[in-house]
Design an enzyme around this catalytic site. Structure first.
Site, PDB file in Angstrom:
ATOM      1  CG  HIS A  29      57.725  30.461  39.193  1.00  0.00           C
ATOM      2  ND1 HIS A  29      57.313  30.591  37.895  1.00  0.00           N
ATOM      3  CD2 HIS A  29      56.737  29.775  39.821  1.00  0.00           C
ATOM      4  CE1 HIS A  29      56.128  30.031  37.735  1.00  0.00           C
ATOM      5  NE2 HIS A  29      55.761  29.522  38.898  1.00  0.00           N
ATOM      6  CG  HIS A  65      49.148  23.774  38.789  1.00  0.00           C
ATOM      7  ND1 HIS A  65      50.104  22.826  38.520  1.00  0.00           N
ATOM      8  CD2 HIS A  65      49.789  24.977  38.732  1.00  0.00           C
ATOM      9  CE1 HIS A  65      51.270  23.426  38.301  1.00  0.00           C
ATOM     10  NE2 HIS A  65      51.106  24.721  38.443  1.00  0.00           N
ATOM     11  CD  GLU A 123      54.231  26.192  40.038  1.00  0.00           C
ATOM     12  OE1 GLU A 123      55.342  26.748  39.930  1.00  0.00           O
ATOM     13  OE2 GLU A 123      53.323  26.291  39.188  1.00  0.00           O
ATOM     14  CG  ASP A 156      51.796  28.874  42.837  1.00  0.00           C
ATOM     15  OD1 ASP A 156      52.269  27.754  42.602  1.00  0.00           O
ATOM     16  OD2 ASP A 156      51.287  29.583  41.954  1.00  0.00           O
ATOM     17  CG  HIS A 179      52.666  26.822  34.121  1.00  0.00           C
ATOM     18  ND1 HIS A 179      53.982  26.921  34.520  1.00  0.00           N
ATOM     19  CD2 HIS A 179      51.922  26.980  35.216  1.00  0.00           C
ATOM     20  CE1 HIS A 179      54.045  27.170  35.812  1.00  0.00           C
ATOM     21  NE2 HIS A 179      52.819  27.216  36.252  1.00  0.00           N
ATOM     22  CG  ASP A 201      49.131  28.649  37.162  1.00  0.00           C
ATOM     23  OD1 ASP A 201      48.923  29.552  37.968  1.00  0.00           O
ATOM     24  OD2 ASP A 201      49.897  27.695  37.382  1.00  0.00           O
ATOM     25  CE1 TYR A 242      50.612  33.996  36.249  1.00  0.00           C
ATOM     26  CE2 TYR A 242      49.680  32.920  34.325  1.00  0.00           C
ATOM     27  CZ  TYR A 242      50.032  32.893  35.659  1.00  0.00           C
ATOM     28  OH  TYR A 242      49.803  31.758  36.397  1.00  0.00           O
ATOM     29  CG  HIS A 260      48.461  33.299  40.447  1.00  0.00           C
ATOM     30  ND1 HIS A 260      48.790  33.248  41.778  1.00  0.00           N
ATOM     31  CD2 HIS A 260      49.091  32.248  39.862  1.00  0.00           C
ATOM     32  CE1 HIS A 260      49.579  32.208  42.001  1.00  0.00           C
ATOM     33  NE2 HIS A 260      49.778  31.587  40.850  1.00  0.00           N
TER      34      HIS A 260
END
Length: 395
Positions: free
Chosen positions: A23, A79, A81, A83, A145, A164, A192, A225
């Site tokens: 991040h 998601h 994002e 990554d 999230h 996530d 996390y 992850h």
């Protein structure tokens, strides 16, 4: 590298052993991470999520070794994002018409980041994608999230692809929970949760109850992850329920920074007072200028109470203490107690400033703070010890 998850489900992601910050520079990843992408090869072939953008070409080349890309019937983006979706632009150049299944907010995220009008298929909770003898069931999970997040469940194999949720930044091979150090695994899972999901704990509880209420048999949880939960996978779900419910242990954490050690001496004396009154409580001290902030947040998450100290500098507080207080404010901790302390030379505002910051962050202030003029003498140290004793008595 790829490997079989179960039957016709394959892991095709990337283990990032070197990753130490995530991040941007916001999150420390002491044990690396992984970007988990999954390939389902039933009558229809589906790719679930991709990898972070720096590994896009490597990901696609490895994927080509597994399958003709034109055989991919659908892509699931749980998601948006980067990554998770970072390889999409490169992949979609090769298979531009492949439908992408995601939430409505997922479309906003992907369009906003990549400025492409791909073949989006918007899904909501309960929608299904037929793969032949099995189906994918979509479950929206906003704020776990991001607003666009969702889970995907594979019938037949009973696998929950949770993105996530239930993940960790933890590079390891092999990648199953029954093949790793359980202490390390839970350290990273807790870190996390504490640093990423704590602000959304009410939503976590609500979503877990919703998913459990769907009576879906779960034989495996595959996050985006870290480690895959195949042995007793619901253990992490039940642990999340505990973490989301105003979690605390019998721990008090003292955070401080110091210029000429005065505030350090205060912190150590307060810790001595706490120990005098409670031999069983865990006490941890962190100097904010020399400690990893994400590790500190994790310890605050575990604590039933915290004390925060800083000397007064320029009518304010030291910047590292201000920074960690900003992080703490964003976490929206519930059910925790606190007090402030600090030394000063001239004006002495730090204790009042910290008390106000703790109140705004949602902590219950259990007693007035303590401040010491200049470097603490023997009498000041004794006052700090008494302060620590009374702090425990007021919890």
């Amino acid at each position: 590298m790829s490997f079989i998850i179960k039957n016709n489900v394959f892991w095709v992601g990337k283990v990032d052993w070197e990753l130490r910050r995530f991040h941007g520079e916001e999150l420390s990843t002491h044990r690396g991470s992984s970007y988990n992408s999954y390939l389902i090869r039933e009558e229809k072939t589906v790719l679930i999520d991709t990898v972070w953008r720096p590994y896009a070409r490597e990901f696609i080349e490895n994927l080509k070794k597994e399958i003709d890309l034109n055989e991919i019937d659908a892509i699931i983006v749980n998601h948006g994002e980067v990554d998770h979706s970072g390889a999409l632009p490169e992949l979609m150049k090769l298979i531009p018409d492949t439908p992408i299944y995601c939430t409505a907010n997922g479309v906003k995220s992907l369009k906003g980041q990549y400025h492409q009008d791909w073949n989006f298929k918007v899904v909501k909770t309960g929608d299904r994608l037929n793969l032949g003898s099995k189906e994918l069931i979509f479950i929206e999970a906003p704020m776990l999230h991001w607003p666009d997040s969702m889970f995907t469940y594979l019938t037949g194999d009973n696998i929950l692809f949770s993105n996530d949720a239930f993940g960790q930044h933890y590079a390891h091979e092999p990648m199953f929970n029954d093949q790793v150090d359980e202490c390390e695994l839970y350290q990273e899972a807790l870190k996390y949760y504490a640093n990423i999901l704590t602000p959304f704990s009410k939503m976590v509880l609500k979503k877990i109850d919703e998913v459990l209420g769907m009576d879906l048999s779960v034989s495996m949880i595959c996050p985006s992850h870290g480690i895959i939960w195949r042995k007793d996978p619901l253990q992490i779900v039940n642990t999340y329920k505990k973490w989301a419910d105003e979690y605390q242990e019998n721990q008090i954490t003292i955070l401080y920074d110091t210029m000429w050690k005065g505030t350090k001496y205060m912190a150590e004396a307060i810790a001595e007072g706490i120990r005098n009154k409670d031999k069983d409580v865990t006490i941890k001290l962190y100097r904010t200028s020399t400690s990893d902030k994400n590790d500190v947040i994790t310890e605050v998450f575990k604590s039933k109470a915290i004390l925060v100290g800083s000397p007064t500098v320029n009518n304010g507080i030291l910047t590292t203490v201000a920074g960690i207080m900003e992080e703490i404010h964003g976490m929206r901790f519930k059910g925790k107690k606190a007090a402030a302390f600090g030394c000063y030379g001239w004006s002495g505002e730090s204790m009042k400033i910290l008390t106000e910051m703790l109140e705004k962050a949602g902590f219950e202030i259990v007693q007035d703070g303590i401040r010491v003029n200049w470097s603490p003498n023997k009498e000041d140290i004794e006052r700090c010890i008494k302060f620590g004793e009374s702090f425990v008595e007021n919890l």
